[in-house]
Scaffold this motif. Structure first.
Motif, PDB file in Angstrom:
ATOM      1  N   THR A 107       0.836  -1.194   0.000  1.00 51.73           N
ATOM      2  CA  THR A 107       0.000   0.000   0.000  1.00 51.73           C
ATOM      3  C   THR A 107       0.875   1.250   0.000  1.00 51.73           C
ATOM      4  OG1 THR A 107      -1.727  -1.183   1.218  1.00 51.73           O
ATOM      5  CG2 THR A 107      -1.844   1.204   1.217  1.00 51.73           C
ATOM      6  N   GLU A 345      -5.491   1.295   7.113  1.00 47.29           N
ATOM      7  CA  GLU A 345      -6.066   1.130   5.782  1.00 47.29           C
ATOM      8  C   GLU A 345      -7.582   0.969   5.847  1.00 47.29           C
ATOM      9  OE1 GLU A 345      -3.342  -0.209   6.799  1.00 47.29           O
ATOM     10  OE2 GLU A 345      -1.786  -0.020   5.259  1.00 47.29           O
ATOM     11  N   LEU A 349     -10.581   3.365   4.191  1.00 47.31           N
ATOM     12  CA  LEU A 349     -11.637   2.800   3.348  1.00 47.31           C
ATOM     13  C   LEU A 349     -13.016   3.217   3.849  1.00 47.31           C
ATOM     14  CD1 LEU A 349     -10.351  -0.821   2.600  1.00 47.31           C
ATOM     15  CD2 LEU A 349     -10.878   0.938   0.910  1.00 47.31           C
ATOM     16  N   SER A 352     -13.749   7.064   3.577  1.00 46.82           N
ATOM     17  CA  SER A 352     -13.893   7.588   2.209  1.00 46.82           C
ATOM     18  C   SER A 352     -15.341   7.606   1.748  1.00 46.82           C
ATOM     19  CB  SER A 352     -13.060   6.744   1.236  1.00 46.82           C
ATOM     20  OG  SER A 352     -13.579   5.431   1.123  1.00 46.82           O
ATOM     21  N   SER A 559      -8.264   4.984  -0.675  1.00 50.38           N
ATOM     22  CA  SER A 559      -8.988   3.708  -0.740  1.00 50.38           C
ATOM     23  C   SER A 559      -8.743   3.010  -2.073  1.00 50.38           C
ATOM     24  CB  SER A 559     -10.480   3.944  -0.525  1.00 50.38           C
ATOM     25  OG  SER A 559     -11.030   4.722  -1.579  1.00 50.38           O
TER      26      SER A 559
END
Length: 592
Positions: A107, A345, A349, A352, A559
């Motif tokens: 990522t 992370e 997500l 968003s 995301s």
């Protein structure tokens, strides 16, 4: 066709394209930087004297080494037991845990740094929760300090410590530890005297990798740290953007490079040493340089021998047992580590999809407005298109050059292979800021600053290193007798490569291309130096917005970048499965 026959007799020539690009973009400019730091053509150390005569420079250098050492130590303390538990897990669970470690590793670094800004900020997740439950009356200062830098850097570097350790630990025969326990050794002693020495190569590789990369960290300390947490890479980047005094920049870069080489020379030598000699060599060194400690150790050993003999006789041939509380503690520990790696992370997500004008967790309303904002704003999707275009070209170029180089290196003598491999891997084994400065100087000479071509070349220098590593590992498992059999049936070198070699190493080529694309797509340090403010990539756009405002659109972009490595892993898995099925029937096909 005659050229192919000649290249077959002289495989080292296949490394020439990659070496030429490396020398033009980074190699020769690095030599010029070194000469500039020595005040060429007069050759003196006046620039180094000027560097070390300023307290501010010494302070920044000390902070750089201190932060790198602390982050490396924390990663080792957390990563070693994590890797041990992963390696000891069942096959399916081990694969699942490794995938969970790889996802944050692939990522974007910017996304993970941005996530910690959201978590630790004054209006971030932690302060919001503490304020809502009444534990605090005003936000805590959790960001823009040294602790925030440590948290962000450890989160980014921990997978780089875990993965080399797992690869080494998975190859250790656990029956050796069981044999030691069956002979009366307590579990801790069996681990320390048997397992740990065999895992030292992974400890050394992971520690070197983390420390050297930390030396060149630029984004995370600049985003999460305060003015007193600046690292030398930040200092060098500011010099390049403002005055670009080449002598001063070169001196700072080579001071940082000298630190990396000192550590590499101390810990990176004799990598081929056999693990079985680790304990004996350590005892010899202890007895040679610390005789008093060695004599005290001998006396204590003699005193404790009767008790150890009695304990050994009582424990002899008893199988090792693991208590229930140890299993619970192991499960809790590995769960906490995975939560630490994956929660930022997951947070991005979820946030968003928020419908508020500000980031909040959990979102009070759900909306796709930030995704619509991304796809409707030319500055955002234009930067994304630039990154995709550059990444695809870098992946194609580096895959071709890296595969040719790996194929040629696999067929040269070991001494030449080691030197050329070290040369090609230099861009990914030394601080990235040094590569960025060298690439800037090289592209200035070529007139490519501020162009997509210049960015592609700068990215490809590092991406070739990843391709060489991955394809070389694939070729290491390739049986050269298959090529010999094809040639004995009068197949030409080209037809042999296309019909025999290429199908078998195709998974390595695809994996190398994917890693090259991700390397280019996430690159920001080198790009910020060579783009000349005329080419905007997605990481540069994100970095500018992170520095000036917390735009929720970044959560939507983040995301998408989180989903990108997951998609790449799925593609790689599908390719690997298909390749395994095809390779079983490869020899049944005619080669001429």
């Amino acid at each position: 066709m005659q050229m192919l026959h000649k290249l077959g007799r002289m495989p080292i020539a296949l490394t020439a394209p990659a070496l030429i690009m490396f020398l033009a973009v980074v190699g020769l400019p690095t030599c010029l930087l070194f000469l500039s730091s020595l005040n060429s053509p007069h050759f003196s150390v006046v620039n180094y004297q000027a560097f070390f005569s300023q307290y501010a420079n010494i302070r920044v250098l000390y902070q750089t080494v201190e932060i790198s050492v602390v982050v490396t130590a924390i990663c080792l303390l957390v990563g070693y037991p994590t890797a041990y538990l992963i390696a000891a897990a069942s096959k399916h669970l081990r694969v699942a845990l490794i995938v969970l470690v790889i996802i944050p590793y692939l990522t974007s670094m910017l996304v993970r740094t941005y996530a910690w800004l959201v978590i630790l900020g004054d209006g971030g997740l932690i302060n919001s929760v503490l304020l809502n439950i009444g534990l605090i009356s005003s936000p805590l200062s959790l960001v823009y300090n040294r602790m925030a830098v440590y948290i962000g850097m450890v989160h980014i570097m921990l997978p780089m410590m875990i993965l080399p350790l797992v690869s080494v630990m998975a190859g250790i025969d656990r029956s050796l530890v069981s044999a030691a326990q069956s002979m009366g050794a307590p579990p801790l002693r069996a681990f320390w005297r048997v397992f740990f020495p065999l895992s030292l190569s992974g400890v050394r590789s992971g520690s070197l990798l983390v420390f050297v990369i930390c030396l060149g960290f630029y984004i995370t300390p600049a985003a999460l740290g305060g003015l007193g947490d600046a690292m030398l890479s930040t200092f060098i980047a500011s010099q390049v953007r403002t005055s670009f005094d080449i002598a001063s920049v070169a001196t700072s870069a080579f001071v940082l490079l000298a630190v990396a080489f000192i550590v590499l020379s101390m810990l990176g030598l004799n990598l081929s040493g056999t693990p079985g000699r680790t304990v004996q060599s350590r005892q010899k060194v202890l007895g040679k340089f610390y005789p008093s400690i060695a004599r005290l150790s001998g006396i204590l050993n003699e005193v404790s021998t009767p008790n150890r003999a009695k304990h050994w006789a009582s424990q002899l041939y008893r199988p090792g047992r693991s208590s229930a509380w140890l299993k619970v503690a192991s499960f809790a520990f590995i769960t906490l580590v995975m939560f630490f790696l994956l929660f930022p992370e997951i947070l991005i997500l979820v946030m968003s999809f928020g419908g508020s004008k500000f980031l909040e967790f959990p979102p009070s309303t759900l909306s796709l407005q930030w995704y619509r904002n991304f796809f409707s704003d030319p500055t955002w999707y234009g930067a994304a298109l630039n990154s995709i275009e550059i990444g695809i070209i870098v992946a194609a170029l580096s895959t071709i050059l890296g595969t040719l180089a790996a194929y040629g290196l696999s067929r040269t003598i070991p001494q030449v292979r080691s030197f050329l491999t070290l040369l090609l891997l230099t861009p990914i084994t030394i601080p990235v800021i040094v590569i960025g400065v060298a690439a800037y100087l090289g592209l200035v000479k070529l007139g490519l600053i501020g162009s997509k071509t210049g960015i592609i070349l700068a990215h490809s220098v590092g991406a070739v290193g990843y391709v060489v590593v991955i394809v070389s590992a694939t070729l290491a498992n390739f049986d050269p007798r298959l090529e010999q059999a094809a040639k004995s049936m009068r197949a030409s070198p080209y037809r042999t490569f296309m019909r025999v070699t290429l199908p078998l190493i195709r998974p390595g080529l695809i994996a190398g291309g994917v890693f090259a694309f991700l390397h280019s797509f996430d690159e920001v340090v080198i790009t910020s130096l060579v783009s000349g403010f005329s080419v905007r990539t997605l990481p540069l756009k994100m970095w500018e917005d992170i520095r000036h405002q917390i735009d929720p659109t970044i959560a939507a972009v983040g995301s998408l970048l989180i989903l990108l490595p997951i998609l790449c892993l799925i593609v790689l898995y599908a390719v690997w499965q298909r390749s395994g099925a095809r390779s079983q029937h490869l020899l049944l096909k005619p080669t001429i």
